[in-house]
Design a protein around this motif. Structure first.
Motif, PDB file in Angstrom:
ATOM      1  N   PHE A  89     -37.831 -37.184 -87.802  1.00  0.00           N
ATOM      2  CA  PHE A  89     -37.302 -35.855 -87.476  1.00  0.00           C
ATOM      3  C   PHE A  89     -36.549 -35.222 -88.651  1.00  0.00           C
ATOM      4  O   PHE A  89     -36.890 -34.112 -89.070  1.00  0.00           O
ATOM      5  N   PRO A  90     -35.533 -35.866 -89.208  1.00  0.00           N
ATOM      6  CA  PRO A  90     -34.807 -35.195 -90.300  1.00  0.00           C
ATOM      7  C   PRO A  90     -35.725 -34.837 -91.477  1.00  0.00           C
ATOM      8  O   PRO A  90     -35.700 -33.716 -91.973  1.00  0.00           O
ATOM      9  N   LYS A  91     -36.584 -35.774 -91.826  1.00  0.00           N
ATOM     10  CA  LYS A  91     -37.476 -35.577 -92.993  1.00  0.00           C
ATOM     11  C   LYS A  91     -38.483 -34.467 -92.711  1.00  0.00           C
ATOM     12  O   LYS A  91     -38.700 -33.566 -93.537  1.00  0.00           O
ATOM     13  N   ASP A  92     -39.082 -34.505 -91.529  1.00  0.00           N
ATOM     14  CA  ASP A  92     -40.174 -33.559 -91.251  1.00  0.00           C
ATOM     15  C   ASP A  92     -39.643 -32.137 -91.074  1.00  0.00           C
ATOM     16  O   ASP A  92     -40.267 -31.183 -91.545  1.00  0.00           O
ATOM     17  N   VAL A  93     -38.483 -32.000 -90.428  1.00  0.00           N
ATOM     18  CA  VAL A  93     -37.925 -30.646 -90.269  1.00  0.00           C
ATOM     19  C   VAL A  93     -37.523 -30.095 -91.636  1.00  0.00           C
ATOM     20  O   VAL A  93     -37.821 -28.951 -91.985  1.00  0.00           O
ATOM     21  N   ALA A  94     -36.931 -30.946 -92.465  1.00  0.00           N
ATOM     22  CA  ALA A  94     -36.533 -30.501 -93.821  1.00  0.00           C
ATOM     23  C   ALA A  94     -37.766 -30.122 -94.648  1.00  0.00           C
ATOM     24  O   ALA A  94     -37.760 -29.121 -95.380  1.00  0.00           O
ATOM     25  N   ALA A  95     -38.837 -30.877 -94.496  1.00  0.00           N
ATOM     26  CA  ALA A  95     -40.065 -30.571 -95.261  1.00  0.00           C
ATOM     27  C   ALA A  95     -40.667 -29.252 -94.788  1.00  0.00           C
ATOM     28  O   ALA A  95     -41.179 -28.458 -95.588  1.00  0.00           O
ATOM     29  N   LEU A  96     -40.569 -28.993 -93.475  1.00  0.00           N
ATOM     30  CA  LEU A  96     -41.113 -27.735 -92.949  1.00  0.00           C
ATOM     31  C   LEU A  96     -40.266 -26.551 -93.433  1.00  0.00           C
ATOM     32  O   LEU A  96     -40.795 -25.496 -93.810  1.00  0.00           O
ATOM     33  N   VAL A  97     -38.957 -26.755 -93.489  1.00  0.00           N
ATOM     34  CA  VAL A  97     -38.072 -25.711 -94.031  1.00  0.00           C
ATOM     35  C   VAL A  97     -38.436 -25.450 -95.491  1.00  0.00           C
ATOM     36  O   VAL A  97     -38.610 -24.306 -95.918  1.00  0.00           O
TER      37      VAL A  97
END
Ligand code: UDX
Length: 421
Positions: A262-270
């Motif tokens: 979750f933290p990694k994927d949301v940050a990557a999408l941002v």
């Protein structure tokens, strides 16, 4: 079918084992020879419920692990299951995906057997078409190779169950035949199949994780308001979750979301949105709420016992969630850092995750049991929903003062307070 899996981590190993369970011949290609040897001995290098049993059934027969890419040449499908860790700027580090693509290409050079390369790693939309396809084709020196993107939706600790009982199977492909080949590998799994393009499949994965993370931050923000109103957010979200358009899942308020996804994927999408000229305000606030949430635990503690300088605080639970030793992005990390910053002494306990956390915070005390951590403590913060914590009632009497704040809804004792309940 003959399937090569590149990367024997928790996605690749579970995928390979479950494909063997479905009747395929699987070769797992691992960069770490020791990990390959462990797999060939029928032991999983990671804890996943049911995985050891499957490995023991098929290793040496139709499931093997090794460090060589040769099995790719004889396979119908190769799955790229390598890690995509966050780079310093929050974007996804694709170096392992690119290296795997080159190696697969080399292994396919001068071959004639039909082959489809499938990306399962979580990659930013545009990666399969923009990075994997050219890298494979350039190194293979042939253009009759198929490409697909088949994201995973596996929860750590429940990955075998999630693989064998998926809500849906997403198959993005460059052409119909490649998608059909991947769909054939999942024959025997009773789940709807979503067929789409490569980039849409990549975005389905990112959007799924980002929405689940959004539900959690939403529940936490509502929980923070509920706490000020003196109402129980769990009662509120139970009523909200009964709407079939919402569903009751991932509405559990608490210290926030951790884990390797979750933290990694949301940050990557941002990061991706910003690189495309968008301003992802909602997604950024999902991360901002999640960053602030665990620190509320320390704020509540200071409200209850005053200045933390010199106080002894027991932290129960270090893993990012129950039943794992994984501390990646655990919400306990910012809490311990803040306690130390305010001059508190920390006594930590976790049934499985003390060893990895010792590498992050070598200077705090690690207790052998929850009772040992509680003995003489001025307060206790509960950060992980370990089932054993729900039976700790008597052990809390060992504390100097019975100040108990839980970041996960797990305790049954009197006198506790919740982070947002
Ligand atoms: C997640 C997704 O669920 C999975 O589909 C994806 O493939 C990988 O990422 P995982 O990270 O293993 O799986 O854990 P999950 O069980 O989803 O929990 C993630 C984090 O959210 C944990 O820290 C958990 O404590 C937290 N969480 C989860 C909440 O705070 N509230 C909830 O309601 C659910």
């Amino acid at each position: 079918m003959r399937i090569a899996i590149v990367g024997g981590g928790y996605v690749g190993l579970v995928t390979g084992a479950c494909f063997a369970e479905l009747g395929h011949t699987v070769n797992i290609i691992e960069i770490d020879a020791k990990k390959a040897a462990t797999i060939n001995a029928g032991r999983a290098p990671i804890y996943e419920q049911g995985l050891d049993a499957i490995l023991k059934k098929y290793v040496g027969e139709r499931l093997n692990a090794g460090i060589d890419y040769a099995p790719v040449a004889d396979a119908d499908l190769s799955f790229v299951c390598v890690g995509t860790p966050p780079a310093a700027d929050g974007s996804a580090d694709l170096s392992m995906v690119a290296a795997a693509s080159r190696s697969i290409g080399e292994a396919l050079r001068d071959g004639e057997r039909p082959h489809t390369v499938v990306v399962k790693s979580t990659v930013p939309p545009g990666t399969t078409a923009g990075t994997v396809v050219p890298a494979v084709l350039e190194h293979a020196g042939r253009d009759d190779i198929g490409f697909a993107m088949n994201p995973e939706f596996l929860r750590e600790g429940r990955a075998v169950e999630d693989f064998l009982h998926p809500d849906r199977i997403v198959i993005g492909s460059r052409d119909g035949r490649s998608g059909d080949t991947v769909a054939a590998a999942y024959q025997g799994l009773a789940a709807p199949v979503v067929r789409c393009g490569l980039t849409a499949a990549e975005m389905i994965k990112y959007a799924s994780n980002a929405l689940l993370a959004t539900k959690i931050s939403f529940s936490n923000e509502v929980g923070n308001v509920c706490k000020r109103l003196g109402i129980d957010v769990y009662e509120v979200m139970e009523g909200v979750g009964m709407d079939h358009r919402v569903s009751p899942h991932f509405l559990a308020a608490g210290a926030g979301f951790g884990g390797s996804c979750f933290p990694k994927d949301v940050a990557a999408l941002v990061s991706l949105a910003e690189s495309l000229g968008e301003e992802p305000k909602l997604l950024q606030s999902v991360l901002d709420v999640n960053d602030r949430q665990p620190l509320r635990m320390v704020g509540l503690l200071e409200e209850r016992i005053g200045d933390l300088l010199g106080k002894r605080v027991a932290v129960l639970g270090l893993a990012f969630k129950g039943n794992t030793d994984d501390i990646r992005e655990s919400r306990a990390i910012p809490v311990i850092a803040e306690l130390l910053r305010r001059g508190a002494a920390v006594a930590a306990y976790d049934p499985l995750a003390a060893a990895p956390m010792r590498r992050v915070f070598p200077g705090i005390d690690y207790a052998a049991s929850a009772a040992d951590a509680l003995r003489g403590a001025d307060a206790c913060l509960v950060m992980t929903e370990w089932p054993e914590f729900s039976d700790l009632n008597g052990a809390f009497d060992l504390m100097n003062s019975r100040v108990i704040i839980e970041g996960r809804r797990i305790l049954t004792c009197d006198g506790k307070e919740g982070i947002c309940w």
